[in-house]
Motif scaffolding. Structure first.
Motif, mmCIF file in Angstrom:
data_model
loop_
_atom_site.group_PDB
_atom_site.id
_atom_site.type_symbol
_atom_site.label_atom_id
_atom_site.label_comp_id
_atom_site.label_asym_id
_atom_site.label_seq_id
_atom_site.Cartn_x
_atom_site.Cartn_y
_atom_site.Cartn_z
ATOM 1 N N UNK A 11 2.378 -2.799 -16.567
ATOM 2 C CA UNK A 11 2.310 -1.374 -16.223
ATOM 3 C C UNK A 11 0.939 -1.022 -15.645
ATOM 4 N N UNK A 12 -0.105 -1.603 -16.231
ATOM 5 C CA UNK A 12 -1.461 -1.339 -15.757
ATOM 6 C C UNK A 12 -1.664 -1.870 -14.329
ATOM 7 N N UNK A 13 -1.086 -3.034 -14.047
ATOM 8 C CA UNK A 13 -1.201 -3.606 -12.695
ATOM 9 C C UNK A 13 -0.521 -2.707 -11.666
ATOM 10 N N UNK A 14 0.682 -2.220 -12.000
ATOM 11 C CA UNK A 14 1.382 -1.308 -11.084
ATOM 12 C C UNK A 14 0.555 -0.046 -10.851
ATOM 13 N N UNK A 15 -0.046 0.437 -11.929
ATOM 14 C CA UNK A 15 -0.865 1.645 -11.822
ATOM 15 C C UNK A 15 -2.078 1.389 -10.921
ATOM 16 N N UNK A 16 -2.686 0.216 -11.070
ATOM 17 C CA UNK A 16 -3.855 -0.128 -10.262
ATOM 18 C C UNK A 16 -3.504 -0.217 -8.774
ATOM 19 N N UNK A 17 -2.373 -0.865 -8.460
ATOM 20 C CA UNK A 17 -1.949 -0.973 -7.064
ATOM 21 C C UNK A 17 -1.652 0.408 -6.493
ATOM 22 N N UNK A 18 -0.986 1.253 -7.258
ATOM 23 C CA UNK A 18 -0.674 2.603 -6.786
ATOM 24 C C UNK A 18 -1.937 3.404 -6.534
ATOM 25 N N UNK A 19 -2.954 3.229 -7.409
ATOM 26 C CA UNK A 19 -4.213 3.954 -7.221
ATOM 27 C C UNK A 19 -4.949 3.462 -5.979
ATOM 28 N N UNK A 20 -4.948 2.147 -5.755
ATOM 29 C CA UNK A 20 -5.555 1.616 -4.533
ATOM 30 C C UNK A 20 -4.863 2.175 -3.288
ATOM 31 N N UNK A 21 -3.533 2.227 -3.319
ATOM 32 C CA UNK A 21 -2.783 2.740 -2.170
ATOM 33 C C UNK A 21 -3.063 4.222 -1.959
ATOM 34 N N UNK A 22 -3.148 4.968 -3.074
ATOM 35 C CA UNK A 22 -3.455 6.402 -2.969
ATOM 36 C C UNK A 22 -4.825 6.614 -2.334
ATOM 37 N N UNK A 23 -5.812 5.844 -2.761
ATOM 38 C CA UNK A 23 -7.161 5.974 -2.200
ATOM 39 C C UNK A 23 -7.198 5.542 -0.744
ATOM 40 N N UNK A 24 -6.397 4.522 -0.404
ATOM 41 C CA UNK A 24 -6.364 4.050 0.980
ATOM 42 C C UNK A 24 -5.821 5.124 1.908
ATOM 43 N N UNK A 25 -4.865 5.910 1.440
ATOM 44 C CA UNK A 25 -4.285 6.963 2.278
ATOM 45 C C UNK A 25 -5.241 8.118 2.493
ATOM 46 N N UNK A 26 -6.235 8.223 1.628
ATOM 47 C CA UNK A 26 -7.230 9.289 1.789
ATOM 48 C C UNK A 26 -8.241 8.944 2.863
ATOM 49 N N UNK A 27 -8.179 7.720 3.415
ATOM 50 C CA UNK A 27 -9.102 7.314 4.471
ATOM 51 C C UNK A 27 -10.300 6.609 3.894
ATOM 52 N N UNK A 28 -11.145 6.064 4.802
ATOM 53 C CA UNK A 28 -12.324 5.312 4.351
ATOM 54 C C UNK A 28 -13.348 6.223 3.710
#
Length: 526
Positions: free
Chosen positions: A509-526
Motif C-alpha cells: 500500500x505504501x509503494x502504491x501511495x509513493x508512486x501516486x505521490x510522484x505522479x501527482x508532483x510530476x503533473x504539477x510541473x518541474x
C-alpha cells in the motif's frame, strides 16, 4: 514580355510590328536589352535628349547621302545607351545604309530596318501603354506588399511568419542567410524549397557569385539577392529563387522585403539589432519541427545541413538544460562552449519555462556519452544550478524525436532529484523518471485519483506524507522537517491512514501511495 519588363525583342514580337517586315541588321545579341521608352525623332543630335534604354524610331531624312553623319549618329546612340534604333525604309533609304549598319555593329547598338511603311505613332502608343501598365503593377505591388509587411511587424510576428508573406508576394522560395551563407530561415513551396536546401552547398556558391554592390542584385532564372543591413552594418542576404515578375517587380520585392526584415530585426533587439535573435528563431523552428513530428526527418535533413549542422555518419544526442534564470544569457554561454570545445550542435530556447535544447552532432570517432558529459561539465562551470537531461544517441533523425522527449522528461525529473553527475539520463532518474514519462497518460491520472483522492483537499497532510516518504519513514526526522512534535506527527499520520483507509506499515500500500505521490508532483510541473 515579363510582367513589368519589356525588351527590344518583345517590341519586335508585337503583333502590330509583324506586317512591317522588320529585320535586325546589326547587333542581334543586344535584343534582350530592357526598353524604358520610345522616341520618334528625325534630329541628327537626338542623342543629347536620351537618358538610356530608349528605342529611337527614325526615317533617317537628315542622314541621307552623308555616311560620316550616319556613323556619327550611331556612335552617339551608343554613348547615350540607346536600347535600339529602328529605321523605316522608303523615305530616305530604299535599302539598309551600310555605313550605318557597320557603325551600329561597332558601337553595340541593335539596328532594325522596317521594309514596309510603319505608323510610328501606333507603335509608341502600344509600347508606352504596356510600359505604363507594368509600372503601375509594380507600384500596386509596392503598396500592397509594403502595407502587409509593416502590419505584420507591428503585430510582432516571428521571423518565419514574415518570411512566409515575402515568399507569397514573390511567388517563389525565399531564404535568409547570414554572411557565412548559413540558412537562418526559409519559406516557400516545400518541394521546391527542399530541392534548394538539399543541394545548398552548390546553390550558396552560385548565390555568392551573384552578389553585387547594390542593395538588390538580379540574376538569371528569376534569382533576386537583397542585401540585409541593420544600423549601417551588413549581416546577411535575402535570396528569392525563381521570381517570375520581371526585373522591376523583382527589385521592388527585394527592396521591400529587405526593409521589412531589417525592421523586424531591430524590433526583436532594439538596442543592438544583433543577429543572434534570428539564429535563436531558426534553431528553435528546426528543433520544434523535429520534436513535434510536424515535419518528416527526410524533409528536415536538408534544413539541418543548410543551417550548418553536420549530418553524415553522425550520432545525434538531444540535451535539455533547465537554467535557474536568464535563459538567453545561458543560450549564449552554450553556444560559446560548443565553439570552444569544437562541438557541432544547434541551440535554442524551447517552451514557456525557459528550457534550452541542444542537439549535438557527434562524429563517429568520438564517444557520444563522453561528449555529452564533457559539455555538461563545462556548462556547470558557467551556469551553476542548471539541471541537464540527455536523451539516447541516435544514428538517424527518425529516432531523435523520441530521444528529445526523453531528454525533456529526464530534465524535469532531475529537478526534483538531482543526479550525482553533471548530466541526468533515464537510468539516473529511475522510478521518478518513469512516472514523469507517463504523467500525461489517462490511466496514471486515474491511479492518482484512486490512491490520493481524499487527501488532495488537505494540502498540509499531503505535505506531511511527502516528508514522511522522503525521510525513509523516519518519524522523528519527518517531525523535525515539519517543525512539529513527534506526537503531533503521529496524529497527522493517523489522519492520513483514516482518510485513505490504508495502513502505512503495509509495504504494498505504501509503494502504491509513493508512486501516486510522484505522479501527482510530476503533473504539477518541474
Amino acid at each position: 514580355m515579363e510582367n513589368g519588363r519589356l525588351t527590344v525583342r518583345d517590341v519586335l514580337a508585337l503583333e502590330l510590328v509583324a506586317p512591317w517586315d522588320a529585320e535586325v541588321v546589326a547587333c542581334p545579341e543586344g535584343l534582350d536589352r530592357a526598353v524604358r521608352w520610345l522616341h520618334v525623332a528625325e534630329a541628327a543630335d537626338v542623342a543629347v535628349m536620351l537618358t538610356g534604354n530608349e528605342v529611337v524610331l527614325t526615317t533617317g531624312l537628315l542622314l541621307a547621302g552623308d555616311e560620316r553623319a550616319q556613323a556619327a549618329y550611331m556612335e552617339s546612340m551608343g554613348r547615350a545607351g540607346a536600347a535600339a534604333v529602328v529605321l523605316g525604309l522608303g523615305r530616305a533609304f530604299s535599302t539598309t545604309p551600310e555605313a550605318m549598319r557597320r557603325a551600329a555593329q561597332r558601337y553595340g547598338v541593335p539596328l532594325v530596318v522596317l521594309h514596309r511603311p510603319a505608323p510610328f505613332a501606333r507603335l509608341t502608343e502600344e509600347v508606352h501603354a504596356r510600359l505604363l501598365h507594368g509600372r503601375y503593377a509594380a507600384l500596386d505591388l509596392s503598396d500592397r506588399m509594403g502595407g502587409a509587411l509593416a502590419a505584420l511587424n507591428l503585430s510582432g510576428v516571428p521571423l518565419q511568419r514574415l518570411l512566409d508573406e515575402v515568399a507569397g508576394f514573390a511567388g517563389c522560395p525565399a531564404v535568409v542567410v547570414n554572411l557565412a551563407h548559413r540558412v537562418l530561415a526559409s519559406a516557400g513551396e516545400p518541394g521546391a524549397l527542399g530541392d534548394l536546401l538539399r543541394d545548398w552547398e552548390r546553390v550558396s556558391r552560385q548565390v555568392a557569385e551573384l552578389l553585387g554592390n547594390g542593395p538588390v542584385t538580379l540574376g538569371p532564372d528569376g534569382w533576386v539577392v537583397a542585401r540585409l543591413e541593420a544600423r549601417g552594418r551588413q549581416w546577411g542576404h535575402l535570396v528569392l529563387f525563381g521570381h517570375l515578375g520581371g526585373e522591376e517587380t523583382g527589385r521592388v520585392v527585394g527592396r521591400l522585403a529587405a526593409e521589412a526584415l531589417a525592421v523586424h530585426r531591430l524590433l526583436a533587439d532594439p538596442v543592438s539589432g544583433r543577429q543572434r535573435g534570428w539564429e535563436d528563431q531558426a534553431a528553435e523552428a528546426l528543433l520544434a519541427d523535429l520534436a513535434s513530428g510536424t515535419a518528416r526527418p527526410e524533409q528536415l535533413l536538408p534544413r539541418f545541413r543548410a543551417a550548418g549542422l553536420p549530418t553524415e555518419r553522425r550520432t545525434f544526442v538531444p540535451v535539455v538544460l533547465r537554467p535557474p534564470s536568464g535563459s538567453r544569457v545561458v543560450c549564449e554561454a552554450v553556444r560559446r562552449t560548443l565553439a570552444e570545445e569544437a562541438m557541432a550542435g544547434l541551440v535554442a530556447r524551447v517552451g514557456p519555462d525557459g528550457a534550452i535544447a541542444v542537439l549535438l552532432s557527434v562524429p563517429p570517432e568520438r564517444d557520444a556519452d563522453a561528449e555529452v558529459d564533457r559539455l555538461a561539465a563545462r556548462l556547470q562551470e558557467g551556469a551553476a544550478g542548471s539541471v541537464l537531461g540527455a536523451g539516447f544517441g541516435c544514428r538517424v533523425l527518425d529516432e531523435v524525436r523520441r530521444s528529445f522527449l526523453e531528454a525533456v522528461h529526464v530534465a524535469d525529473a532531475a529537478l526534483a532529484g538531482p543526479p550525482s553527475g553533471p548530466v541526468a539520463r533515464l537510468r539516473d532518474v529511475r522510478l521518478r523518471g518513469l512516472v514523469r514519462l507517463l504523467r500525461d497518460e489517462p490511466e496514471l491520472q486515474a491511479f492518482i485519483g484512486r490512491e490520493l483522492g481524499p487527501l488532495l483537499g488537505h494540502r498540509e497532510l499531503l505535505d506531511v506524507l511527502r516528508t514522511y516518504l522522503r525521510t525513509g519513514r523516519n518519524k522523528s526526522l519527518a517531525a523535525q522537517e515539519q517543525h512539529v512534535s513527534r506526537p503531533a506527527m503521529y496524529r497527522r499520520l493517523q489522519s492520513i491512514e483514516a482518510l485513505l483507509g490504508i495502513d502505512l506499515d503495509d509495504l504494498e500500500q505504501l509503494t502504491s501511495l509513493y508512486v501516486a505521490l510522484l505522479a501527482h508532483d510530476a503533473q504539477r510541473g518541474p
